[in-house]
Design a protein around this motif. Structure first.
Motif, PDB file in Angstrom:
ATOM      1  N   GLN B   6       0.854  -1.189   0.000  1.00 40.49           N
ATOM      2  CA  GLN B   6       0.000   0.000   0.000  1.00 40.49           C
ATOM      3  C   GLN B   6       0.884   1.232   0.000  1.00 40.49           C
ATOM      4  N   SER B   7       0.474   2.201  -0.780  1.00 42.13           N
ATOM      5  CA  SER B   7       1.228   3.455  -0.785  1.00 42.13           C
ATOM      6  C   SER B   7       0.288   4.631  -1.011  1.00 42.13           C
ATOM      7  N   LYS B  14      -6.211  18.398   1.678  1.00 43.94           N
ATOM      8  CA  LYS B  14      -7.134  19.442   2.088  1.00 43.94           C
ATOM      9  C   LYS B  14      -8.558  18.953   1.830  1.00 43.94           C
ATOM     10  N   GLU B  15      -9.458  19.437   2.638  1.00 37.95           N
ATOM     11  CA  GLU B  15     -10.873  19.120   2.463  1.00 37.95           C
ATOM     12  C   GLU B  15     -11.323  19.551   1.070  1.00 37.95           C
ATOM     13  N   GLY B  16     -12.136  18.691   0.441  1.00 37.24           N
ATOM     14  CA  GLY B  16     -12.639  19.016  -0.885  1.00 37.24           C
ATOM     15  C   GLY B  16     -11.845  18.402  -2.007  1.00 37.24           C
ATOM     16  N   GLN B  17     -10.699  17.826  -1.705  1.00 29.52           N
ATOM     17  CA  GLN B  17      -9.866  17.189  -2.730  1.00 29.52           C
ATOM     18  C   GLN B  17     -10.114  15.690  -2.751  1.00 29.52           C
ATOM     19  N   ASN B  18     -10.125  15.142  -3.961  1.00 28.30           N
ATOM     20  CA  ASN B  18     -10.148  13.688  -4.075  1.00 28.30           C
ATOM     21  C   ASN B  18      -8.730  13.164  -3.893  1.00 28.30           C
ATOM     22  N   VAL B  19      -8.618  11.943  -3.381  1.00 27.33           N
ATOM     23  CA  VAL B  19      -7.299  11.350  -3.205  1.00 27.33           C
ATOM     24  C   VAL B  19      -7.397   9.854  -3.494  1.00 27.33           C
ATOM     25  N   THR B  20      -6.349   9.317  -4.123  1.00 23.82           N
ATOM     26  CA  THR B  20      -6.352   7.897  -4.486  1.00 23.82           C
ATOM     27  C   THR B  20      -5.274   7.154  -3.717  1.00 23.82           C
ATOM     28  N   LEU B  21      -5.686   6.053  -3.085  1.00 17.56           N
ATOM     29  CA  LEU B  21      -4.785   5.196  -2.332  1.00 17.56           C
ATOM     30  C   LEU B  21      -4.463   3.971  -3.190  1.00 17.56           C
ATOM     31  N   SER B  22      -3.192   3.620  -3.220  1.00 19.01           N
ATOM     32  CA  SER B  22      -2.754   2.523  -4.069  1.00 19.01           C
ATOM     33  C   SER B  22      -2.690   1.214  -3.286  1.00 19.01           C
ATOM     34  N   CYS B  23      -3.048   0.118  -3.954  1.00 17.41           N
ATOM     35  CA  CYS B  23      -2.920  -1.216  -3.388  1.00 17.41           C
ATOM     36  C   CYS B  23      -2.528  -2.181  -4.492  1.00 17.41           C
ATOM     37  N   GLU B  24      -1.388  -2.833  -4.326  1.00 21.08           N
ATOM     38  CA  GLU B  24      -0.882  -3.793  -5.308  1.00 21.08           C
ATOM     39  C   GLU B  24      -0.544  -5.095  -4.606  1.00 21.08           C
ATOM     40  N   GLN B  25      -0.930  -6.220  -5.226  1.00 24.86           N
ATOM     41  CA  GLN B  25      -0.588  -7.522  -4.637  1.00 24.86           C
ATOM     42  C   GLN B  25       0.035  -8.433  -5.697  1.00 24.86           C
ATOM     43  N   ASN B  26       0.998  -9.237  -5.254  1.00 25.09           N
ATOM     44  CA  ASN B  26       1.626 -10.212  -6.155  1.00 25.09           C
ATOM     45  C   ASN B  26       1.423 -11.623  -5.628  1.00 25.09           C
ATOM     46  N   LEU B  27       0.305 -11.836  -4.951  1.00 23.81           N
ATOM     47  CA  LEU B  27      -0.032 -13.139  -4.391  1.00 23.81           C
ATOM     48  C   LEU B  27      -0.908 -13.961  -5.340  1.00 23.81           C
ATOM     49  N   ASN B  28      -1.230 -13.396  -6.473  1.00 25.39           N
ATOM     50  CA  ASN B  28      -2.105 -14.046  -7.448  1.00 25.39           C
ATOM     51  C   ASN B  28      -3.500 -14.333  -6.867  1.00 25.39           C
ATOM     52  N   HIS B  29      -3.935 -13.479  -5.952  1.00 28.03           N
ATOM     53  CA  HIS B  29      -5.264 -13.637  -5.367  1.00 28.03           C
ATOM     54  C   HIS B  29      -6.322 -13.008  -6.253  1.00 28.03           C
ATOM     55  N   ASP B  30      -7.449 -13.691  -6.368  1.00 28.55           N
ATOM     56  CA  ASP B  30      -8.553 -13.127  -7.141  1.00 28.55           C
ATOM     57  C   ASP B  30      -9.275 -12.014  -6.383  1.00 28.55           C
ATOM     58  N   ALA B  31      -9.442 -12.189  -5.073  1.00 32.82           N
ATOM     59  CA  ALA B  31     -10.262 -11.264  -4.296  1.00 32.82           C
ATOM     60  C   ALA B  31      -9.416 -10.201  -3.602  1.00 32.82           C
ATOM     61  N   MET B  32      -9.920  -8.979  -3.632  1.00 34.87           N
ATOM     62  CA  MET B  32      -9.259  -7.877  -2.943  1.00 34.87           C
ATOM     63  C   MET B  32     -10.306  -7.046  -2.224  1.00 34.87           C
ATOM     64  N   GLU B  72      -3.778  -7.475 -10.132  1.00 36.04           N
ATOM     65  CA  GLU B  72      -2.833  -7.107  -9.082  1.00 36.04           C
ATOM     66  C   GLU B  72      -3.187  -5.800  -8.361  1.00 36.04           C
ATOM     67  N   SER B  73      -4.069  -5.006  -8.946  1.00 37.43           N
ATOM     68  CA  SER B  73      -4.242  -3.644  -8.467  1.00 37.43           C
ATOM     69  C   SER B  73      -5.691  -3.334  -8.111  1.00 37.43           C
ATOM     70  N   PHE B  74      -5.889  -2.624  -7.003  1.00 32.93           N
ATOM     71  CA  PHE B  74      -7.249  -2.294  -6.557  1.00 32.93           C
ATOM     72  C   PHE B  74      -7.199  -0.925  -5.869  1.00 32.93           C
ATOM     73  N   PRO B  75      -7.059   0.149  -6.632  1.00 31.82           N
ATOM     74  CA  PRO B  75      -6.951   1.484  -6.032  1.00 31.82           C
ATOM     75  C   PRO B  75      -8.280   1.988  -5.469  1.00 31.82           C
ATOM     76  N   LEU B  76      -8.172   2.743  -4.400  1.00 31.86           N
ATOM     77  CA  LEU B  76      -9.347   3.321  -3.732  1.00 31.86           C
ATOM     78  C   LEU B  76      -9.272   4.840  -3.825  1.00 31.86           C
ATOM     79  N   GLY B 107      -2.140  -5.398   3.616  1.00 30.56           N
ATOM     80  CA  GLY B 107      -1.048  -4.460   3.459  1.00 30.56           C
ATOM     81  C   GLY B 107      -0.813  -3.739   4.776  1.00 30.56           C
ATOM     82  N   ASN B 108       0.176  -2.842   4.796  1.00 27.79           N
ATOM     83  CA  ASN B 108       0.502  -2.133   6.028  1.00 27.79           C
ATOM     84  C   ASN B 108      -0.239  -0.816   6.193  1.00 27.79           C
TER      85      ASN B 108
END
Lengths: 111, 115
Positions: B6-7, B14-32, B72-76, B107-108
């Motif tokens: 996670q990064s 600041k309030e009012g801004q959108n922000v994207t959190l990254s999540c990447e996995q190399n476990l070959n998992h289908d579900a995130m 591998e990727s599921f950004p929020l 992730g951490n």
């Protein structure tokens, strides 16, 4: 609504002592899981126990499940400073496999 | 080593801004999964995805959005519509599709502070 509730909320013991924490839940479950979370970190899976199991062991960890009382306990034997963490139980409902989390027990091991 | 990354670890907005959190996995998992953790509370499910190009709302999806274009990727994305976005966000993956019968790998976390 909260399905799993851990007890106590906080526990402080001396290194070398055993630590026991409990998890109670309200409705029938398929599985119950225990996780550990060190401060500011992600959760780490400890043990999964199924509804037809009564006890499971993993190293110094012992988990019991009593479906008649709707409760589970996690025992950590011969505690170490590294066991200091928060411990969470997560249950899934009998009719819905989505996990529901308790608020956790904060365990502090004093040297 | 396989795992979930996670990064960033800390994010300030600041309030009012959108922000994207990254999540990447190399476990070959289908579900995130994405969870939110607030002090003294259990984890609450925001969104989950059992397969690429498919995702479902969790209990507290309002004000959040996700995508799953790659396994591998599921950004929020935390949007400005989220009323109280300051929290610790945890991404997890699993062999799925059922959450309860297999362990989750986490992730951490990303600690988001919005002022």
């Amino acid at each position: 609504s909260q399905q799993g509730e851990e007890d106590p909320q906080a526990l402080s013991i001396q290194e070398g002592e055993n630590a026991t924490m409990n998890c109670s839940y309200k409705t029938s479950i398929n599985n119950l899981q225990w996780y550990r979370q060190n401060s500011g970190r992600g959760l780490v899976h400890l043990i999964l126990i199924r509804s037809n199991e009564r006890e499971k062991h993993s190293g110094r960890l012992r988990v019991t499940l009593d479906t008649s009382k709707k409760s589970s306990s996690l025992l950590i034997t011969a505690s170490r400073a590294a066991d200091t963490a928060s411990y969470f139980c997560a249950t899934d409902l009998d009719s819905n496999y989505q996990l529901i989390w308790g608020a956790g027990t904060k365990l502090i091991i004093k040297p | 080593d396989g795992g979930i990354t996670q990064s960033p670890k800390y994010l300030f907005r600041k309030e009012g801004q959108n922000v994207t959190l990254s999540c990447e996995q190399n476990l070959n998992h289908d579900a995130m999964y994405w969870y939110r953790q607030d002090p003294g509370q259990g984890l609450r499910l925001i969104y989950y995805s059992q397969i690429v190009n498919d995702f479902q709302k969790g209990d507290i999806a309002e004000g959040y959005s996700v995508s799953r274009e790659k396994k591998e990727s599921f950004p929020l994305t935390v949007t400005s519509a989220q009323k109280n976005p300051t929290a610790f966000y945890l991404c997890a993956s699993g062999t799925g599709p059922l959450l309860g019968n297999s362990p989750l790998h986490f992730g951490n976390g990303t600690r988001l502070t919005v002022t």
